[in-house]
Design a protein around this motif. Structure first.
Motif, PDB file in Angstrom:
ATOM      1  N   LEU A 117      60.699 -67.834  -7.553  1.00  0.00           N
ATOM      2  CA  LEU A 117      62.100 -67.513  -7.265  1.00  0.00           C
ATOM      3  C   LEU A 117      62.937 -67.284  -8.508  1.00  0.00           C
ATOM      4  O   LEU A 117      63.824 -66.430  -8.513  1.00  0.00           O
ATOM      5  CB  LEU A 117      62.723 -68.619  -6.402  1.00  0.00           C
ATOM      6  CG  LEU A 117      62.133 -68.752  -4.991  1.00  0.00           C
ATOM      7  CD1 LEU A 117      62.838 -69.872  -4.239  1.00  0.00           C
ATOM      8  CD2 LEU A 117      62.271 -67.444  -4.228  1.00  0.00           C
ATOM      9  N   VAL A 118      62.692 -68.059  -9.539  1.00  0.00           N
ATOM     10  CA  VAL A 118      63.492 -67.869 -10.752  1.00  0.00           C
ATOM     11  C   VAL A 118      63.283 -66.473 -11.318  1.00  0.00           C
ATOM     12  O   VAL A 118      64.243 -65.787 -11.678  1.00  0.00           O
ATOM     13  CB  VAL A 118      63.144 -68.938 -11.808  1.00  0.00           C
ATOM     14  CG1 VAL A 118      63.840 -68.618 -13.132  1.00  0.00           C
ATOM     15  CG2 VAL A 118      63.544 -70.320 -11.331  1.00  0.00           C
ATOM     16  N   GLU A 119      62.017 -66.042 -11.378  1.00  0.00           N
ATOM     17  CA  GLU A 119      61.729 -64.703 -11.901  1.00  0.00           C
ATOM     18  C   GLU A 119      62.379 -63.628 -11.043  1.00  0.00           C
ATOM     19  O   GLU A 119      62.951 -62.657 -11.560  1.00  0.00           O
ATOM     20  CB  GLU A 119      60.216 -64.479 -11.966  1.00  0.00           C
ATOM     21  CG  GLU A 119      59.513 -65.259 -13.057  1.00  0.00           C
ATOM     22  CD  GLU A 119      59.144 -66.662 -12.610  1.00  0.00           C
ATOM     23  OE1 GLU A 119      59.632 -67.116 -11.541  1.00  0.00           O
ATOM     24  OE2 GLU A 119      58.373 -67.310 -13.322  1.00  0.00           O
ATOM     25  N   GLN A 120      62.307 -63.802  -9.725  1.00  0.00           N
ATOM     26  CA  GLN A 120      62.914 -62.809  -8.832  1.00  0.00           C
ATOM     27  C   GLN A 120      64.429 -62.799  -8.964  1.00  0.00           C
ATOM     28  O   GLN A 120      65.056 -61.733  -8.981  1.00  0.00           O
ATOM     29  CB  GLN A 120      62.531 -63.119  -7.382  1.00  0.00           C
ATOM     30  CG  GLN A 120      61.070 -62.879  -7.066  1.00  0.00           C
ATOM     31  CD  GLN A 120      60.813 -63.041  -5.580  1.00  0.00           C
ATOM     32  OE1 GLN A 120      61.343 -62.280  -4.767  1.00  0.00           O
ATOM     33  NE2 GLN A 120      60.019 -64.037  -5.229  1.00  0.00           N
ATOM     34  N   ALA A 121      65.025 -63.983  -9.038  1.00  0.00           N
ATOM     35  CA  ALA A 121      66.476 -64.060  -9.177  1.00  0.00           C
ATOM     36  C   ALA A 121      66.922 -63.427 -10.479  1.00  0.00           C
ATOM     37  O   ALA A 121      67.915 -62.677 -10.534  1.00  0.00           O
ATOM     38  CB  ALA A 121      66.932 -65.517  -9.108  1.00  0.00           C
ATOM     39  N   THR A 122      66.180 -63.710 -11.547  1.00  0.00           N
ATOM     40  CA  THR A 122      66.501 -63.130 -12.849  1.00  0.00           C
ATOM     41  C   THR A 122      66.444 -61.614 -12.793  1.00  0.00           C
ATOM     42  O   THR A 122      67.344 -60.920 -13.279  1.00  0.00           O
ATOM     43  CB  THR A 122      65.519 -63.649 -13.928  1.00  0.00           C
ATOM     44  OG1 THR A 122      65.591 -65.072 -13.988  1.00  0.00           O
ATOM     45  CG2 THR A 122      65.858 -63.074 -15.288  1.00  0.00           C
ATOM     46  N   GLU A 123      65.379 -61.087 -12.188  1.00  0.00           N
ATOM     47  CA  GLU A 123      65.213 -59.645 -12.123  1.00  0.00           C
ATOM     48  C   GLU A 123      66.300 -58.997 -11.265  1.00  0.00           C
ATOM     49  O   GLU A 123      66.836 -57.936 -11.613  1.00  0.00           O
ATOM     50  CB  GLU A 123      63.828 -59.296 -11.574  1.00  0.00           C
ATOM     51  CG  GLU A 123      63.523 -57.804 -11.549  1.00  0.00           C
ATOM     52  CD  GLU A 123      63.624 -57.166 -12.921  1.00  0.00           C
ATOM     53  OE1 GLU A 123      63.958 -55.964 -12.984  1.00  0.00           O
ATOM     54  OE2 GLU A 123      63.368 -57.856 -13.928  1.00  0.00           O
ATOM     55  N   ARG A 124      66.658 -59.628 -10.139  1.00  0.00           N
ATOM     56  CA  ARG A 124      67.683 -59.067  -9.270  1.00  0.00           C
ATOM     57  C   ARG A 124      69.032 -59.022  -9.975  1.00  0.00           C
ATOM     58  O   ARG A 124      69.754 -58.016  -9.915  1.00  0.00           O
ATOM     59  CB  ARG A 124      67.786 -59.898  -7.993  1.00  0.00           C
ATOM     60  CG  ARG A 124      68.655 -59.271  -6.902  1.00  0.00           C
ATOM     61  CD  ARG A 124      68.029 -57.999  -6.343  1.00  0.00           C
ATOM     62  NE  ARG A 124      66.719 -58.254  -5.783  1.00  0.00           N
ATOM     63  CZ  ARG A 124      66.500 -58.761  -4.567  1.00  0.00           C
ATOM     64  NH1 ARG A 124      67.530 -59.077  -3.796  1.00  0.00           N
ATOM     65  NH2 ARG A 124      65.273 -58.945  -4.122  1.00  0.00           N
ATOM     66  N   LEU A 125      69.382 -60.082 -10.668  1.00  0.00           N
ATOM     67  CA  LEU A 125      70.644 -60.108 -11.403  1.00  0.00           C
ATOM     68  C   LEU A 125      70.614 -59.128 -12.580  1.00  0.00           C
ATOM     69  O   LEU A 125      71.620 -58.469 -12.873  1.00  0.00           O
ATOM     70  CB  LEU A 125      70.935 -61.523 -11.899  1.00  0.00           C
ATOM     71  CG  LEU A 125      71.191 -62.569 -10.808  1.00  0.00           C
ATOM     72  CD1 LEU A 125      71.304 -63.959 -11.418  1.00  0.00           C
ATOM     73  CD2 LEU A 125      72.459 -62.234 -10.016  1.00  0.00           C
ATOM     74  N   ARG A 126      69.461 -59.036 -13.221  1.00  0.00           N
ATOM     75  CA  ARG A 126      69.319 -58.082 -14.329  1.00  0.00           C
ATOM     76  C   ARG A 126      69.554 -56.653 -13.844  1.00  0.00           C
ATOM     77  O   ARG A 126      70.198 -55.844 -14.516  1.00  0.00           O
ATOM     78  CB  ARG A 126      67.922 -58.204 -14.948  1.00  0.00           C
ATOM     79  CG  ARG A 126      67.723 -57.338 -16.198  1.00  0.00           C
ATOM     80  CD  ARG A 126      66.236 -57.217 -16.508  1.00  0.00           C
ATOM     81  NE  ARG A 126      65.622 -58.508 -16.714  1.00  0.00           N
ATOM     82  CZ  ARG A 126      65.503 -59.104 -17.896  1.00  0.00           C
ATOM     83  NH1 ARG A 126      65.965 -58.507 -18.968  1.00  0.00           N
ATOM     84  NH2 ARG A 126      64.922 -60.283 -17.991  1.00  0.00           N
ATOM     85  N   GLU A 127      69.016 -56.342 -12.669  1.00  0.00           N
ATOM     86  CA  GLU A 127      69.191 -55.000 -12.112  1.00  0.00           C
ATOM     87  C   GLU A 127      70.664 -54.691 -11.870  1.00  0.00           C
ATOM     88  O   GLU A 127      71.120 -53.561 -12.081  1.00  0.00           O
ATOM     89  CB  GLU A 127      68.407 -54.869 -10.809  1.00  0.00           C
ATOM     90  CG  GLU A 127      66.894 -54.837 -10.994  1.00  0.00           C
ATOM     91  CD  GLU A 127      66.168 -54.888  -9.664  1.00  0.00           C
ATOM     92  OE1 GLU A 127      66.844 -55.047  -8.611  1.00  0.00           O
ATOM     93  OE2 GLU A 127      64.911 -54.789  -9.675  1.00  0.00           O
ATOM     94  N   GLN A 128      71.410 -55.674 -11.393  1.00  0.00           N
ATOM     95  CA  GLN A 128      72.826 -55.462 -11.147  1.00  0.00           C
ATOM     96  C   GLN A 128      73.569 -55.185 -12.450  1.00  0.00           C
ATOM     97  O   GLN A 128      74.477 -54.342 -12.510  1.00  0.00           O
ATOM     98  CB  GLN A 128      73.427 -56.699 -10.474  1.00  0.00           C
ATOM     99  CG  GLN A 128      72.845 -57.022  -9.111  1.00  0.00           C
ATOM    100  CD  GLN A 128      73.097 -55.911  -8.098  1.00  0.00           C
ATOM    101  OE1 GLN A 128      74.186 -55.355  -8.030  1.00  0.00           O
ATOM    102  NE2 GLN A 128      72.091 -55.592  -7.304  1.00  0.00           N
ATOM    103  N   ILE A 129      73.166 -55.873 -13.507  1.00  0.00           N
ATOM    104  CA  ILE A 129      73.846 -55.704 -14.791  1.00  0.00           C
ATOM    105  C   ILE A 129      73.457 -54.388 -15.451  1.00  0.00           C
ATOM    106  O   ILE A 129      74.313 -53.601 -15.865  1.00  0.00           O
ATOM    107  CB  ILE A 129      73.527 -56.892 -15.723  1.00  0.00           C
ATOM    108  CG1 ILE A 129      74.121 -58.176 -15.153  1.00  0.00           C
ATOM    109  CG2 ILE A 129      74.062 -56.635 -17.130  1.00  0.00           C
ATOM    110  CD1 ILE A 129      73.679 -59.437 -15.881  1.00  0.00           C
TER     111      ILE A 129
END
Length: 229
Positions: A11-23
């Motif tokens: 989950l941490v990796e997925q959350a990081t990637e999802r937030l990174r995509e938004q930025i």
């Protein structure tokens, strides 16, 4: 803004990637304050601790910055690259130019500082490189890199050793491609043996100038071949 719930995986990796995509996608521009942890956790379908770890990862990548009492703000829309990432993306000719600076100096230092143990390691590495002449291209490249690593180790400078270690993954891949592309071993399975033997001999004799010259000539030949591609 709805981010969409995540699958129950890392989950941490997925959350990081999802937030990174938004930025990086421009949804949150530089200077934007991100929603609070509770809001992000709800949007992503994860716990606050997962969001906290993801934000820490994004801060490490140079994308966001927490400000005490104010929240977390976007400070860049593209992540900063570490040294290893830059090397992987760099042109091989650029990598080789820097490699020459590092290894020629290392060879000269090795000639001045080598110990009996270093000399034994160099002899073993040279013998293994010769043995690998009858092996695959990948095994030959590995043996070649191991010999160069033994020279760098004999310099007894941990910074030079660290720099060379960073080069190794790129060198292994690119040299393998070069050997295959130019079919360098077709006529000579032990390609470059004379130059490597001269290098080891110069180090053993304590000839710093000769060691630097032998290694420099070898690397310059390879660099010329790379530039001809």
């Amino acid at each position: 803004m709805s981010l969409g719930a995540l699958r129950p995986s890392p989950l941490v990796e997925q959350a990081t990637e999802r937030l990174r995509e938004q930025i990086t996608g421009g949804d949150w521009v530089v200077g934007t304050k991100l929603p609070g942890e509770t809001s992000l956790a709800k949007s992503l379908g994860v716990g606050r601790s997962t969001v906290r770890e993801a934000l820490r990862a994004l801060a490490g990548a140079g994308l966001v910055q927490p400000r005490q009492g104010s929240g977390v703000f976007v400070i860049a829309t593209s992540p900063k690259e570490d040294w290893s990432t830059r090397l992987r993306r760099a042109a091989i000719t650029d990598v080789y130019e820097v490699r020459m600076l590092v290894e020629v100096e290392a060879a000269q230092l090795a000639a001045r500082r080598r110990t009996d143990e270093d000399l034994r390691a160099l002899d073993v590495a040279l013998a293994r490189r010769r043995d690998a002449a009858n092996a695959s291209d990948a095994a030959f490249v590995d043996a070649d890199i191991a010999l160069h690593a033994a020279v760098v180790a004999a310099a007894h400078n941990p910074v030079l050793t660290g720099l060379f270690t960073e080069f190794v993954p790129v060198l292994r891949q690119r040299l393998g491609d070069l050997v295959e592309l130019l079919d360098l071993r077709a006529g000579d399975p032990n390609h470059g043996d004379d130059g490597h033997a001269a290098l080891v001999d110069a180090v053993a004799r304590g000839d710093a100038e000769g060691a630097g010259r032998a290694l420099g000539e070898e690397l310059r030949r390879t660099l010329a071949q790379l530039r001809s591609l």
